[in-house]
Design a protein around this motif. Structure first.
Motif: not given
Length: 287
Positions: A141-145
């Motif tokens: 979950r460092a990025f959403s995508d």
């Protein structure tokens, strides 16, 4: 009297113009889209996914033309009060060696009904992002995508590779400030004179988009252009000096490599001969 009044008017005009210039330099806003329209719509999960379905490499003018052609259907809601200004507060390359991080901090000035910030990093030649590493960061979950487009061959040296693009999706938090830490890796650089290869990063392309719904295949997402097409940061250049071979050392390296290869081959040959002699002695004693 007339000449004094004229000089005072000229002085006042000059002071006002100088203050205006200083104010324009001190603000580092990114909101120049270089497009006829500030909004567009896409049907794919990623903006660059739609672009690379028709293009094999990233070209600035072709990318801007692509965005102009992405029209929205009439049933897509549109809100006129969407903010079109953000600030690129901080940007630097951190770490040591051939594995670094590109740290970027962005501040949205006002909130919007579009809740996803899309960052498109156009990586320069000589640098790549590992798709498997990015997927691992997404799972944490460092990025959403996140996804990598363009040249994704990790083994190619710099002079045989093409540019790659990383598209990062981040959910906007309460205060509108977003920090992204993108892991990057250096490719093998061409031989030069200084012993370093200078790699310079431009500003990322920034968009605000509606959330992607995975179950809807042909869903159109509205996106707002914050910044497209800036080659360098307004604050300062972000540079990574990657170690490279020195041309004048080529002959020495070749000689040392050749000697090491010969010695290694000779050592293997001696070891195999001695090993065979030991085996023959054992067999003789057993008889």
């Amino acid at each position: 009297m007339g000449s004094k009044r004229g000089r005072s008017v000229i002085a006042a005009t000059f002071i006002f113009f100088s203050m205006s210039c200083l104010n324009s330099i001190s603000t580092t806003q990114v909101g120049t889209s270089m497009l006829d329209s500030d909004t567009f719509c896409i049907s794919d999960q990623y903006i660059m996914q739609s672009y690379f379905t028709t293009q094999s490499s990233l070209n600035e003018s072709e990318f801007r033309n692509f965005l102009r052609l992405q029209q929205c259907s009439e049933n897509i809601p549109y809100e006129k009060d969407v903010p079109a200004v953000a600030t690129l507060q901080h940007r630097e390359v951190t770490g040591e060696g051939s594995h670094r991080h590109l740290l970027t901090t962005i501040k949205l000035l006002r909130q919007s009904h579009l809740h996803e910030l899309v960052i498109v990093e156009r990586l320069p030649l000589g640098v790549f992002a590992d798709p498997f590493e990015l997927q691992s960061l997404q799972q944490r979950r460092a990025f959403s995508d996140v996804s990598v487009f363009g040249d994704t061959d990790l083994e190619q040296p710099s002079f045989r590779s093409n540019r790659s693009v990383v598209e990062i999706h981040v959910e906007i938090n309460g205060n509108g400030e977003i920090s992204v830490k993108l892991p990057l890796h250096a490719r093998y650089q061409p031989i030069g004179e200084s012993g370093y290869s200078r790699v310079e990063f431009g500003e990322p392309d920034l968009f605000l988009c509606s959330r992607h719904v995975p179950d809807q295949e042909h869903e159109q997402r509205r996106c707002l252009v914050l910044s497209v097409g800036r080659s360098k940061t307004q604050t300062r250049s972000v540079v990574w000096e990657i170690p490279a071979g020195i041309r004048s050392h080529t002959e020495y390296v070749s000689v040392v490599t050749f000697v090491a290869a010969v010695l290694s081959a000779f050592s293997i040959l001696v070891a195999s001969v001695l090993s065979s002699k030991v085996e023959s002695c054992k067999n003789t004693k057993e008889l």
